[in-house]
Design a protein around this motif. Structure first.
Motif, PDB file in Angstrom:
ATOM      1  N   SER A 165      36.854  10.742  83.366  1.00  0.00           N
ATOM      2  CA  SER A 165      37.865  11.229  84.302  1.00  0.00           C
ATOM      3  C   SER A 165      38.368  12.623  83.935  1.00  0.00           C
ATOM      4  CB  SER A 165      39.039  10.256  84.385  1.00  0.00           C
ATOM      5  OG  SER A 165      39.770  10.260  83.187  1.00  0.00           O
ATOM      6  N   LEU A 166      38.004  13.140  82.771  1.00  0.00           N
ATOM      7  CA  LEU A 166      38.397  14.494  82.405  1.00  0.00           C
ATOM      8  C   LEU A 166      37.709  15.489  83.328  1.00  0.00           C
ATOM      9  CD1 LEU A 166      38.145  14.279  78.530  1.00  0.00           C
ATOM     10  CD2 LEU A 166      40.232  14.537  79.858  1.00  0.00           C
ATOM     11  N   ALA A 167      38.435  16.520  83.726  1.00  0.00           N
ATOM     12  CA  ALA A 167      37.863  17.535  84.608  1.00  0.00           C
ATOM     13  C   ALA A 167      36.612  18.130  83.975  1.00  0.00           C
ATOM     14  CB  ALA A 167      38.893  18.619  84.876  1.00  0.00           C
ATOM     15  N   ARG A 168      35.579  18.240  84.753  1.00  0.00           N
ATOM     16  CA  ARG A 168      34.280  18.796  84.365  1.00  0.00           C
ATOM     17  C   ARG A 168      33.491  17.937  83.395  1.00  0.00           C
ATOM     18  NH1 ARG A 168      35.374  25.241  83.653  1.00  0.00           N
ATOM     19  NH2 ARG A 168      36.532  25.506  85.566  1.00  0.00           N
ATOM     20  N   ALA A 169      33.947  16.755  83.073  1.00  0.00           N
ATOM     21  CA  ALA A 169      33.172  15.919  82.153  1.00  0.00           C
ATOM     22  C   ALA A 169      31.928  15.393  82.849  1.00  0.00           C
ATOM     23  CB  ALA A 169      34.018  14.762  81.625  1.00  0.00           C
ATOM     24  N   GLY A 170      32.088  14.854  84.035  1.00  0.00           N
ATOM     25  CA  GLY A 170      30.946  14.303  84.754  1.00  0.00           C
ATOM     26  C   GLY A 170      30.410  13.042  84.106  1.00  0.00           C
ATOM     27  N   LYS A 171      29.508  12.396  84.800  1.00  0.00           N
ATOM     28  CA  LYS A 171      28.968  11.123  84.330  1.00  0.00           C
ATOM     29  C   LYS A 171      28.112  11.276  83.073  1.00  0.00           C
ATOM     30  CE  LYS A 171      26.503   6.983  85.693  1.00  0.00           C
ATOM     31  NZ  LYS A 171      26.943   6.315  84.505  1.00  0.00           N
ATOM     32  N   ASP A 172      27.231  12.272  83.036  1.00  0.00           N
ATOM     33  CA  ASP A 172      26.334  12.429  81.884  1.00  0.00           C
ATOM     34  C   ASP A 172      27.098  12.681  80.591  1.00  0.00           C
ATOM     35  OD1 ASP A 172      24.092  12.029  83.458  1.00  0.00           O
ATOM     36  OD2 ASP A 172      23.737  14.174  83.761  1.00  0.00           O
ATOM     37  N   LEU A 173      28.005  13.652  80.623  1.00  0.00           N
ATOM     38  CA  LEU A 173      28.788  13.952  79.429  1.00  0.00           C
ATOM     39  C   LEU A 173      29.722  12.792  79.105  1.00  0.00           C
ATOM     40  CD1 LEU A 173      29.618  15.795  77.143  1.00  0.00           C
ATOM     41  CD2 LEU A 173      31.173  16.953  78.712  1.00  0.00           C
ATOM     42  N   GLY A 174      30.314  12.193  80.133  1.00  0.00           N
ATOM     43  CA  GLY A 174      31.177  11.030  79.913  1.00  0.00           C
ATOM     44  C   GLY A 174      30.436   9.899  79.217  1.00  0.00           C
ATOM     45  N   ASP A 175      29.203   9.638  79.658  1.00  0.00           N
ATOM     46  CA  ASP A 175      28.390   8.590  79.026  1.00  0.00           C
ATOM     47  C   ASP A 175      28.079   8.928  77.573  1.00  0.00           C
ATOM     48  OD1 ASP A 175      28.398   7.176  81.401  1.00  0.00           O
ATOM     49  OD2 ASP A 175      26.346   7.734  81.967  1.00  0.00           O
ATOM     50  N   LYS A 176      27.727  10.194  77.317  1.00  0.00           N
ATOM     51  CA  LYS A 176      27.420  10.612  75.935  1.00  0.00           C
ATOM     52  C   LYS A 176      28.646  10.490  75.037  1.00  0.00           C
ATOM     53  CE  LYS A 176      23.184  11.877  75.374  1.00  0.00           C
ATOM     54  NZ  LYS A 176      22.311  11.138  74.497  1.00  0.00           N
ATOM     55  N   LEU A 177      29.791  10.911  75.557  1.00  0.00           N
ATOM     56  CA  LEU A 177      31.016  10.792  74.765  1.00  0.00           C
ATOM     57  C   LEU A 177      31.332   9.331  74.462  1.00  0.00           C
ATOM     58  CD1 LEU A 177      33.171  13.526  76.502  1.00  0.00           C
ATOM     59  CD2 LEU A 177      32.456  13.536  74.110  1.00  0.00           C
ATOM     60  N   GLU A 178      31.154   8.468  75.459  1.00  0.00           N
ATOM     61  CA  GLU A 178      31.398   7.034  75.240  1.00  0.00           C
ATOM     62  C   GLU A 178      30.456   6.473  74.188  1.00  0.00           C
ATOM     63  OE1 GLU A 178      31.741   4.537  78.675  1.00  0.00           O
ATOM     64  OE2 GLU A 178      33.041   5.979  79.692  1.00  0.00           O
ATOM     65  N   GLU A 179      29.195   6.885  74.213  1.00  0.00           N
ATOM     66  CA  GLU A 179      28.219   6.433  73.208  1.00  0.00           C
ATOM     67  C   GLU A 179      28.657   6.824  71.800  1.00  0.00           C
ATOM     68  OE1 GLU A 179      24.345   7.974  74.120  1.00  0.00           O
ATOM     69  OE2 GLU A 179      24.336   7.033  76.099  1.00  0.00           O
ATOM     70  N   ARG A 180      29.345   7.954  71.687  1.00  0.00           N
ATOM     71  CA  ARG A 180      29.792   8.449  70.387  1.00  0.00           C
ATOM     72  C   ARG A 180      31.169   7.923  70.005  1.00  0.00           C
ATOM     73  NH1 ARG A 180      28.462  14.607  69.488  1.00  0.00           N
ATOM     74  NH2 ARG A 180      28.777  13.935  67.362  1.00  0.00           N
ATOM     75  N   GLY A 181      31.716   7.003  70.814  1.00  0.00           N
ATOM     76  CA  GLY A 181      32.987   6.379  70.478  1.00  0.00           C
ATOM     77  C   GLY A 181      34.201   7.003  71.136  1.00  0.00           C
ATOM     78  N   PHE A 182      34.002   8.006  71.969  1.00  0.00           N
ATOM     79  CA  PHE A 182      35.099   8.662  72.673  1.00  0.00           C
ATOM     80  C   PHE A 182      35.199   8.057  74.064  1.00  0.00           C
ATOM     81  CE2 PHE A 182      33.642  11.527  69.418  1.00  0.00           C
ATOM     82  CZ  PHE A 182      34.814  12.016  68.877  1.00  0.00           C
TER      83      PHE A 182
END
Length: 69
Positions: free
Chosen positions: A8-25
């Motif tokens: 939901s962060l501005a400019r995060a998008g699905k791809d970056l959001g998924d990567k961040l979630e994989e890394r625990g964020f």
């Protein structure tokens, strides 16, 4: 920001959001925490994001810490 997902962060998008979630964020509020851990150094934070960003992401710019939508 509350309990919103990191996507939901501005400019995060699905791809970056998924990567961040994989890394625990998984929540939006933990990304600004990473910025603080990097002593508010914008260059270090951008490097951290580049390391996290999926190779397929072609979007440039910064992640907005204020949150989105």
């Amino acid at each position: 920001m509350g309990e919103k997902s990191v996507g939901s962060l501005a400019r995060a998008g699905k791809d970056l959001g998924d990567k961040l979630e994989e890394r625990g964020f998984d929540k939006a509020y933990v990304v600004p925490s990473q910025f603080l851990l990097l002593k508010k150094d914008e260059d270090l934070f951008q490097e951290w994001l580049k390391d996290t960003r999926p190779a397929s992401a072609k979007r440039e710019g910064t992640l907005m810490l204020e949150g989105g939508g």
